[in-house]
Write an enzyme that holds these catalytic residues in place. Sequence first.
Site, mmCIF file in Angstrom:
data_model
loop_
_atom_site.group_PDB
_atom_site.id
_atom_site.type_symbol
_atom_site.label_atom_id
_atom_site.label_comp_id
_atom_site.label_asym_id
_atom_site.label_seq_id
_atom_site.Cartn_x
_atom_site.Cartn_y
_atom_site.Cartn_z
ATOM 1 N N ASP A 73 -11.159 -1.533 8.747
ATOM 2 C CA ASP A 73 -11.035 -0.056 8.279
ATOM 3 C C ASP A 73 -13.024 -0.417 7.820
ATOM 4 O OD1 ASP A 73 -8.508 0.421 8.395
ATOM 5 O OD2 ASP A 73 -8.603 0.788 6.360
ATOM 6 N N HIS A 212 -11.556 -5.342 6.967
ATOM 7 C CA HIS A 212 -12.689 -4.419 6.481
ATOM 8 C C HIS A 212 -14.668 -4.554 7.305
ATOM 9 C CE1 HIS A 212 -10.307 -2.896 3.461
ATOM 10 N NE2 HIS A 212 -10.999 -2.018 3.692
#
Length: 258
Positions: A73, A212
């Site tokens: 993400d 991430h």
Amino acid sequence: MRGRRRLLGVTALATATGLLGAGAGAGASRWWDTHLSPTARTAPRPSGPGRALGARTVFQTSGESGKLALTFDDGPDPRWTPRVLDMLARLQVRATFFVLGSAAQEHPELIAREVAEGHEVAVHNWVHTDVYGVDFSELTRSVSRTCEAITAAGAPSPRLWRPPYGRVDAPAMMVASQQKLDVLLWSVHSPSASAAAAVKDVAGAGSVVLCHDGRTQPSEALFSALEDALLSLQERGLAITTGSDLLSSPSEHQGELT
Ligand SMILES: [Zn+2]
């Protein structure tokens, strides 16, 4: 003596209660007088046919396929996304990138590299906003702009959405249904190097692993630990793949919503 101590205790309690009561009575406002309750957020009435009744929302699958999904993400990020793509190339695995539309517009070359190397590009949000604070029409615009930035960079139309912080409510579900996106949350998180190392133990077939490649979480130590953990999972015979590939595997079961 014993009786006196007990009496003192009662007095102290009564005094404290009295103070609290006085404070409340002196005009202290209640939380719900000044804040809109999250339950006040409802979706608009659907204006036409379609799947505007809800959206498929998955955080893990049953795992019969022997696959797990790897997801990143908050990118694309010029410092960390190439680092992650190099790691995925070494491991020979494909992953899903839930991107920020504003970052995709700024770095279309990173989206293009993700696509060229076989990865899936999906929607996070235009900027990193908690969808609970965003009005329905603004949220619709945020998601559609992100889809446009993704396709403008050469990626196929996204199939998946992961709202920031995994926040899903009725307006978010309606946005997902209108834009024909499935919502993919996660079952394993890797917010630190130690958590990334533990992925080898806590992840298994059917897991959706959240990592991430942008904003504040990435670090060399984290990615180094993550690469070792992913290698361990591969050595156990697990296949690491994209979110859409996990969801479309014929042997996977995702409960009653399928
Ligand atoms: Zn995020």
